[in-house]
Design an enzyme around this catalytic site. Sequence first.
Site, PDB file in Angstrom:
ATOM      1  N   HIS A  17       0.889  -1.176  -0.004  1.00 44.09           N
ATOM      2  CA  HIS A  17       0.070   0.080  -0.079  1.00 44.09           C
ATOM      3  C   HIS A  17       1.036   1.219   0.064  1.00 44.09           C
ATOM      4  CE1 HIS A  17      -3.775   2.214   2.035  1.00 44.09           C
ATOM      5  NE2 HIS A  17      -2.952   3.049   1.108  1.00 44.09           N
ATOM      6  N   HIS A  19       1.335   4.793  -2.622  1.00 44.02           N
ATOM      7  CA  HIS A  19       0.811   5.590  -3.534  1.00 44.02           C
ATOM      8  C   HIS A  19       1.981   6.098  -4.260  1.00 44.02           C
ATOM      9  CE1 HIS A  19      -3.437   5.810  -2.410  1.00 44.02           C
ATOM     10  NE2 HIS A  19      -2.798   5.507  -1.230  1.00 44.02           N
ATOM     11  N   HIS A 197      -9.748   0.974  -1.171  1.00 38.58           N
ATOM     12  CA  HIS A 197      -9.614   1.640   0.322  1.00 38.58           C
ATOM     13  C   HIS A 197     -10.958   1.904   0.861  1.00 38.58           C
ATOM     14  CE1 HIS A 197      -5.577   3.351  -1.215  1.00 38.58           C
ATOM     15  NE2 HIS A 197      -5.558   3.959  -0.385  1.00 38.58           N
ATOM     16  N   GLU A 200     -11.243   3.840   6.136  1.00 34.58           N
ATOM     17  CA  GLU A 200      -9.974   4.633   6.579  1.00 34.58           C
ATOM     18  C   GLU A 200     -10.674   5.863   7.443  1.00 34.58           C
ATOM     19  OE1 GLU A 200      -7.972   6.817   3.362  1.00 34.58           O
ATOM     20  OE2 GLU A 200      -6.321   7.280   4.831  1.00 34.58           O
ATOM     21  N   ASP A 278       1.722   4.129   2.743  1.00 34.56           N
ATOM     22  CA  ASP A 278       0.659   4.824   1.974  1.00 34.56           C
ATOM     23  C   ASP A 278       1.362   5.912   1.273  1.00 34.56           C
ATOM     24  OD1 ASP A 278      -1.959   5.562   1.613  1.00 34.56           O
ATOM     25  OD2 ASP A 278      -2.319   6.362   3.511  1.00 34.56           O
ATOM     26  N   ASP A 279       1.902   6.997   1.732  1.00 32.39           N
ATOM     27  CA  ASP A 279       2.160   8.146   1.333  1.00 32.39           C
ATOM     28  C   ASP A 279       3.655   8.816   2.051  1.00 32.39           C
ATOM     29  OD1 ASP A 279      -0.096   8.954  -0.890  1.00 32.39           O
ATOM     30  OD2 ASP A 279      -0.887   8.752   1.069  1.00 32.39           O
TER      31      ASP A 279
END
Length: 344
Positions: A17, A19, A197, A200, A278-279
């Site tokens: 996961h 991005h 997703h 969240e 994630d990011d």
Amino acid sequence: MNALRRFIGRLPKAELHIHIEGALEPGLAFEIGRRNGIALPYSSEAELEAAYDFESLQDFLRVYYELAQVLTEERDFYDLTYAYLARAHSQNVLHAEMFFDPQAHTGRGVPFAAVIEGISRARMDAARALGIRSLAIMCFLRDSTVADAMRTLEEALAYKDRIIAVGLDSAEAGNPPGKFKEVFERARGEGFRTVAHAGEEGPPDYVLEALTELHVARIDHGVRSMEDEALVQRLAEMKIPLTVCPLSNVKLGVVSEMKSHPLREMIEKGLFVTINSDDPAFFGGYVNENYEAVQEAFGFTARQLYGLARNSFEASFLEPSAKRALIARLDECATSNRGVLEGG
Ligand code: ADE
Ligand code: ZN
């Protein structure tokens, strides 16, 4: 550095996961912006980083899309993807499954081909030069229309061999998974795996809907599933992997602090949990920093950390033989770190 931190660093792992646009570091954003003649509304990297104080997912997404605007050329997607894969490799990530958001680019006139060709070429070069494996997952923006998602899927068909799965991201509240039922049905018919997703910021019902209407193989985040005991049981029985992103959840206010994250309870209830970033350029760490943060908050032992890394390979979209080969490398690491593992 303590022994567990060293163990986390050495542990072979997969990241499921991430991005790719969320791996755009401030320095690279300014560099790409300069060469493309696109000015960011920040005077320096420090000023940009000062904006990384998010109150919510929506608040974060504003900055995420703003920064993504510097990406216009095939080379930009190449540089971004290669930089992430090199960093992941340095953290002993053996395999990465990377999301990309084509609509964030095609909506600005960037050709779909520039996005996918840049990402694919970086994946091949990183595999050759560093030995890191990777796959790409195309996400639809759930706050855009169904028609736009369907058009994007149709554009992606020419690149089917370079996209393993489709997913669903962006603003969750008010955009239930069921909105994209038709698009996901078509994608499955075309041979794509599916993820979404859910849970969240959105309610547990969205997680259930992702399972029943989109037939996803994994849930991204899924932390709010814990509010619904029947759903937790269902996820555990179906062995649905959840790609949890602890630092992201703290940064975006999904939980107030790491110690209040439900991760430990999720594991105790038998959920199939993996740890991800994630990011990473926005949330203060790549995958190892996420493992370190949860180890520190919950006192996880080396054996529990090994279990999380093992889950990451098991939950991946790799072929069974490739999974076995990577798990064998994980087990070699466990054997040569027997002392740390036996310590707890
Ligand atoms: N796009 C990038 N990061 C995201 C996240 N954490 N949730 C939803 N969409 C995203
Ligand atoms: Zn995400």
